[in-house]
Write a protein that holds these residues in place. Structure first.
Motif, PDB file in Angstrom:
ATOM      1  N   THR A  58       0.831  -1.209   0.000  1.00 50.60           N
ATOM      2  CA  THR A  58       0.000   0.000   0.000  1.00 50.60           C
ATOM      3  C   THR A  58       0.859   1.250   0.000  1.00 50.60           C
ATOM      4  OG1 THR A  58      -1.724  -1.187   1.206  1.00 50.60           O
ATOM      5  CG2 THR A  58      -1.829   1.218   1.207  1.00 50.60           C
ATOM      6  N   LEU A  59       1.921   1.231   0.850  1.00 49.44           N
ATOM      7  CA  LEU A  59       2.835   2.374   0.903  1.00 49.44           C
ATOM      8  C   LEU A  59       3.535   2.568  -0.434  1.00 49.44           C
ATOM      9  CD1 LEU A  59       4.154   4.594   2.581  1.00 49.44           C
ATOM     10  CD2 LEU A  59       5.873   2.936   3.332  1.00 49.44           C
ATOM     11  N   ALA A  60       3.966   1.435  -1.045  1.00 50.78           N
ATOM     12  CA  ALA A  60       4.629   1.524  -2.351  1.00 50.78           C
ATOM     13  C   ALA A  60       3.679   2.088  -3.397  1.00 50.78           C
ATOM     14  CB  ALA A  60       5.144   0.152  -2.767  1.00 50.78           C
ATOM     15  N   LEU A  61       2.418   1.611  -3.352  1.00 47.49           N
ATOM     16  CA  LEU A  61       1.440   2.132  -4.310  1.00 47.49           C
ATOM     17  C   LEU A  61       1.185   3.610  -4.108  1.00 47.49           C
ATOM     18  CD1 LEU A  61      -1.156  -0.801  -4.377  1.00 47.49           C
ATOM     19  CD2 LEU A  61       0.443  -0.145  -6.187  1.00 47.49           C
ATOM     20  N   LEU A  62       1.110   4.031  -2.818  1.00 46.49           N
ATOM     21  CA  LEU A  62       0.895   5.447  -2.536  1.00 46.49           C
ATOM     22  C   LEU A  62       2.070   6.285  -3.042  1.00 46.49           C
ATOM     23  CD1 LEU A  62      -0.642   5.270   1.056  1.00 46.49           C
ATOM     24  CD2 LEU A  62      -1.833   5.816  -1.084  1.00 46.49           C
ATOM     25  N   ARG A  63       3.297   5.779  -2.789  1.00 47.95           N
ATOM     26  CA  ARG A  63       4.474   6.515  -3.260  1.00 47.95           C
ATOM     27  C   ARG A  63       4.513   6.558  -4.784  1.00 47.95           C
ATOM     28  NH1 ARG A  63       9.323   4.365   0.793  1.00 47.95           N
ATOM     29  NH2 ARG A  63       8.570   5.465   2.672  1.00 47.95           N
ATOM     30  N   GLU A  64       4.164   5.441  -5.427  1.00 51.95           N
ATOM     31  CA  GLU A  64       4.148   5.421  -6.884  1.00 51.95           C
ATOM     32  C   GLU A  64       3.096   6.383  -7.429  1.00 51.95           C
ATOM     33  OE1 GLU A  64       5.143   4.397 -10.778  1.00 51.95           O
ATOM     34  OE2 GLU A  64       6.175   4.124  -8.851  1.00 51.95           O
ATOM     35  N   ALA A  65       1.916   6.382  -6.761  1.00 51.33           N
ATOM     36  CA  ALA A  65       0.869   7.309  -7.192  1.00 51.33           C
ATOM     37  C   ALA A  65       1.330   8.758  -7.017  1.00 51.33           C
ATOM     38  CB  ALA A  65      -0.410   7.051  -6.408  1.00 51.33           C
ATOM     39  N   GLU A  66       1.994   9.028  -5.876  1.00 49.34           N
ATOM     40  CA  GLU A  66       2.500  10.386  -5.651  1.00 49.34           C
ATOM     41  C   GLU A  66       3.566  10.748  -6.677  1.00 49.34           C
ATOM     42  OE1 GLU A  66       4.563  12.994  -2.033  1.00 49.34           O
ATOM     43  OE2 GLU A  66       4.032  10.881  -1.737  1.00 49.34           O
ATOM     44  N   ARG A  67       4.444   9.780  -6.995  1.00 51.71           N
ATOM     45  CA  ARG A  67       5.483  10.038  -7.996  1.00 51.71           C
ATOM     46  C   ARG A  67       4.858  10.312  -9.367  1.00 51.71           C
ATOM     47  NH1 ARG A  67       8.106   7.823 -11.976  1.00 51.71           N
ATOM     48  NH2 ARG A  67       6.800   5.969 -11.903  1.00 51.71           N
ATOM     49  N   ARG A  68       3.828   9.516  -9.687  1.00 51.74           N
ATOM     50  CA  ARG A  68       3.155   9.724 -10.962  1.00 51.74           C
ATOM     51  C   ARG A  68       2.465  11.093 -10.998  1.00 51.74           C
ATOM     52  NH1 ARG A  68       2.146   5.331 -14.344  1.00 51.74           N
ATOM     53  NH2 ARG A  68       3.052   3.358 -13.617  1.00 51.74           N
ATOM     54  N   GLU A  69       1.865  11.507  -9.896  1.00 55.34           N
ATOM     55  CA  GLU A  69       1.217  12.816  -9.851  1.00 55.34           C
ATOM     56  C   GLU A  69       2.239  13.934 -10.043  1.00 55.34           C
ATOM     57  OE1 GLU A  69      -0.913  13.067  -6.237  1.00 55.34           O
ATOM     58  OE2 GLU A  69      -2.523  11.681  -6.848  1.00 55.34           O
ATOM     59  N   ARG A  70       3.403  13.771  -9.364  1.00 56.87           N
ATOM     60  CA  ARG A  70       4.455  14.776  -9.540  1.00 56.87           C
ATOM     61  C   ARG A  70       4.953  14.790 -10.982  1.00 56.87           C
ATOM     62  NH1 ARG A  70       6.491  12.778  -4.544  1.00 56.87           N
ATOM     63  NH2 ARG A  70       8.131  11.679  -5.703  1.00 56.87           N
ATOM     64  N   ALA A  71       5.124  13.588 -11.555  1.00 54.17           N
ATOM     65  CA  ALA A  71       5.580  13.515 -12.944  1.00 54.17           C
ATOM     66  C   ALA A  71       4.569  14.173 -13.883  1.00 54.17           C
ATOM     67  CB  ALA A  71       5.823  12.052 -13.338  1.00 54.17           C
ATOM     68  N   ILE A  72       3.274  13.905 -13.646  1.00 51.76           N
ATOM     69  CA  ILE A  72       2.237  14.514 -14.480  1.00 51.76           C
ATOM     70  C   ILE A  72       2.244  16.035 -14.309  1.00 51.76           C
ATOM     71  CG2 ILE A  72      -0.257  14.713 -14.798  1.00 51.76           C
ATOM     72  CD1 ILE A  72      -0.470  11.746 -14.091  1.00 51.76           C
ATOM     73  N   ALA A  73       2.408  16.481 -13.040  1.00 47.99           N
ATOM     74  CA  ALA A  73       2.449  17.929 -12.797  1.00 47.99           C
ATOM     75  C   ALA A  73       3.663  18.557 -13.480  1.00 47.99           C
ATOM     76  CB  ALA A  73       2.477  18.202 -11.289  1.00 47.99           C
ATOM     77  N   ASP A  74       4.835  17.877 -13.371  1.00 51.34           N
ATOM     78  CA  ASP A  74       6.032  18.393 -14.044  1.00 51.34           C
ATOM     79  C   ASP A  74       5.833  18.417 -15.559  1.00 51.34           C
ATOM     80  OD1 ASP A  74       7.214  18.641 -11.574  1.00 51.34           O
ATOM     81  OD2 ASP A  74       8.294  16.734 -11.700  1.00 51.34           O
ATOM     82  N   LEU A  75       5.208  17.372 -16.096  1.00 54.25           N
ATOM     83  CA  LEU A  75       4.969  17.330 -17.531  1.00 54.25           C
ATOM     84  C   LEU A  75       4.031  18.463 -17.964  1.00 54.25           C
ATOM     85  CD1 LEU A  75       5.333  15.890 -20.224  1.00 54.25           C
ATOM     86  CD2 LEU A  75       3.420  14.403 -19.620  1.00 54.25           C
ATOM     87  N   GLN A  76       3.001  18.699 -17.172  1.00 55.98           N
ATOM     88  CA  GLN A  76       2.083  19.790 -17.491  1.00 55.98           C
ATOM     89  C   GLN A  76       2.791  21.136 -17.433  1.00 55.98           C
ATOM     90  OE1 GLN A  76      -1.075  19.204 -14.681  1.00 55.98           O
ATOM     91  NE2 GLN A  76      -2.146  17.655 -15.927  1.00 55.98           N
ATOM     92  N   ASN A  77       3.643  21.301 -16.401  1.00 58.76           N
ATOM     93  CA  ASN A  77       4.398  22.554 -16.305  1.00 58.76           C
ATOM     94  C   ASN A  77       5.339  22.713 -17.501  1.00 58.76           C
ATOM     95  OD1 ASN A  77       3.164  23.190 -13.857  1.00 58.76           O
ATOM     96  ND2 ASN A  77       4.739  22.174 -12.648  1.00 58.76           N
ATOM     97  N   SER A  78       5.988  21.580 -17.891  1.00 58.86           N
ATOM     98  CA  SER A  78       6.892  21.642 -19.035  1.00 58.86           C
ATOM     99  C   SER A  78       6.130  21.975 -20.313  1.00 58.86           C
ATOM    100  CB  SER A  78       7.628  20.307 -19.186  1.00 58.86           C
ATOM    101  OG  SER A  78       8.399  20.014 -18.040  1.00 58.86           O
ATOM    102  N   GLU A  79       4.953  21.373 -20.479  1.00 58.19           N
ATOM    103  CA  GLU A  79       4.148  21.676 -21.656  1.00 58.19           C
ATOM    104  C   GLU A  79       3.719  23.141 -21.674  1.00 58.19           C
ATOM    105  OE1 GLU A  79       0.949  18.944 -21.503  1.00 58.19           O
ATOM    106  OE2 GLU A  79       2.098  17.237 -22.296  1.00 58.19           O
ATOM    107  N   GLN A  80       3.347  23.665 -20.504  1.00 52.99           N
ATOM    108  CA  GLN A  80       2.956  25.069 -20.429  1.00 52.99           C
ATOM    109  C   GLN A  80       4.135  25.975 -20.747  1.00 52.99           C
ATOM    110  OE1 GLN A  80      -0.129  26.259 -20.034  1.00 52.99           O
ATOM    111  NE2 GLN A  80       0.702  28.301 -20.391  1.00 52.99           N
ATOM    112  N   ALA A  81       5.323  25.623 -20.187  1.00 55.99           N
ATOM    113  CA  ALA A  81       6.520  26.421 -20.481  1.00 55.99           C
ATOM    114  C   ALA A  81       6.859  26.357 -21.961  1.00 55.99           C
ATOM    115  CB  ALA A  81       7.699  25.912 -19.641  1.00 55.99           C
ATOM    116  N   LEU A  82       6.686  25.163 -22.566  1.00 53.08           N
ATOM    117  CA  LEU A  82       6.956  25.030 -23.996  1.00 53.08           C
ATOM    118  C   LEU A  82       5.983  25.871 -24.808  1.00 53.08           C
ATOM    119  CD1 LEU A  82       8.493  23.689 -26.289  1.00 53.08           C
ATOM    120  CD2 LEU A  82       6.928  21.758 -26.143  1.00 53.08           C
ATOM    121  N   ARG A  83       4.713  25.848 -24.434  1.00 47.78           N
ATOM    122  CA  ARG A  83       3.733  26.673 -25.149  1.00 47.78           C
ATOM    123  C   ARG A  83       4.056  28.156 -24.999  1.00 47.78           C
ATOM    124  NH1 ARG A  83       0.003  22.630 -23.309  1.00 47.78           N
ATOM    125  NH2 ARG A  83      -0.389  23.830 -21.406  1.00 47.78           N
TER     126      ARG A  83
END
Length: 209
Positions: A58-83
């Motif tokens: 459960t902890l691993a899944l939570l950390r993976e979910a948090e990592r994925r959320e951060r990755a998605i947020a970073d990707l969105q920020n990168s896309e916004q910066a690129l735009r």
């Protein structure tokens, strides 16, 4: 359940059907319960291990979910910066094209102005030379005595007229030379200059003033 000065024991009574006899059997409680305790401990250990594994997963899944959320947020920020960068680049390109168009238009206006100036100077030089050549020609004719002899003072004045006309003609030619300078066609050359004669002519032209 009973005990007599020793470890706790478990008792079991059974009457005999053939004889008037009651049989009592006893065993130490720890020995009787040992298999149950062992099984209970094993189940408890397995349950605890399962709980720990589930908690870890459960902890691993939570950390993976948090990592994925951060990755998605970073990707969105990168896309916004690129735009944003693309938008700024488009604006810069548009501004550069606008500046280039303005420079081209300014150069066209400048070229047109230079052509107009050159044409004006050419026309003016022709208009000025025509009467000036007449003045110089008449002065030279008077100096040559074609219209009769002149006094010394008259000859001096006619000479001043001729020299002033020639000087003015030289100035007109110099004005036309500026167009040659702008077009890169003007050629410099050295020549001897009679400084004393030049100074004398300047003084003669300024003497009436």
């Amino acid at each position: 359940d009973g005990s007599v000065d020793g470890p706790r024991r478990i008792l079991s009574h059974r009457a005999s059907a053939e004889m008037p006899l009651v049989v009592t059997v006893s065993a130490p409680q720890d020995a009787v319960l040992a298999p149950w305790w062992s099984k209970a401990m094993t189940l408890a250990a397995a349950d605890l291990a399962g709980t720990l594994v589930l908690a870890a997963m459960t902890l691993a899944l939570l950390r993976e979910a948090e990592r994925r959320e951060r990755a998605i947020a970073d990707l969105q920020n990168s896309e916004q910066a690129l735009r944003d960068s693309q938008q700024r680049l488009i604006q810069d390109i548009a501004a550069r094209h606008r500046i280039e168009a303005e420079l081209i238009a300014a150069k066209q206006v400048s070229d047109a102005a230079n052509r107009a100036k050159t044409q004006f100077l050419a026309n003016m030089s022709h208009e000025l030379r025509t009467p000036l050549n007449a003045v110089i020609g008449v002065a030279e004719a008077l100096e040559s005595g074609i219209f009769g002899a002149m006094s010394g003072k008259q000859t001096e004045y006619v000479g001043d007229i001729r020299k002033s006309g020639q000087h003015l003609l030289s100035l007109i030619n110099d004005i036309l030379d500026t167009t040659k300078i702008e077009s890169g066609k003007y050629v410099l050359h050295q020549e001897d200059l009679a400084v004393g004669e030049l100074i004398g002519e300047c003084l003669r032209q300024m003497e009436p003033l």
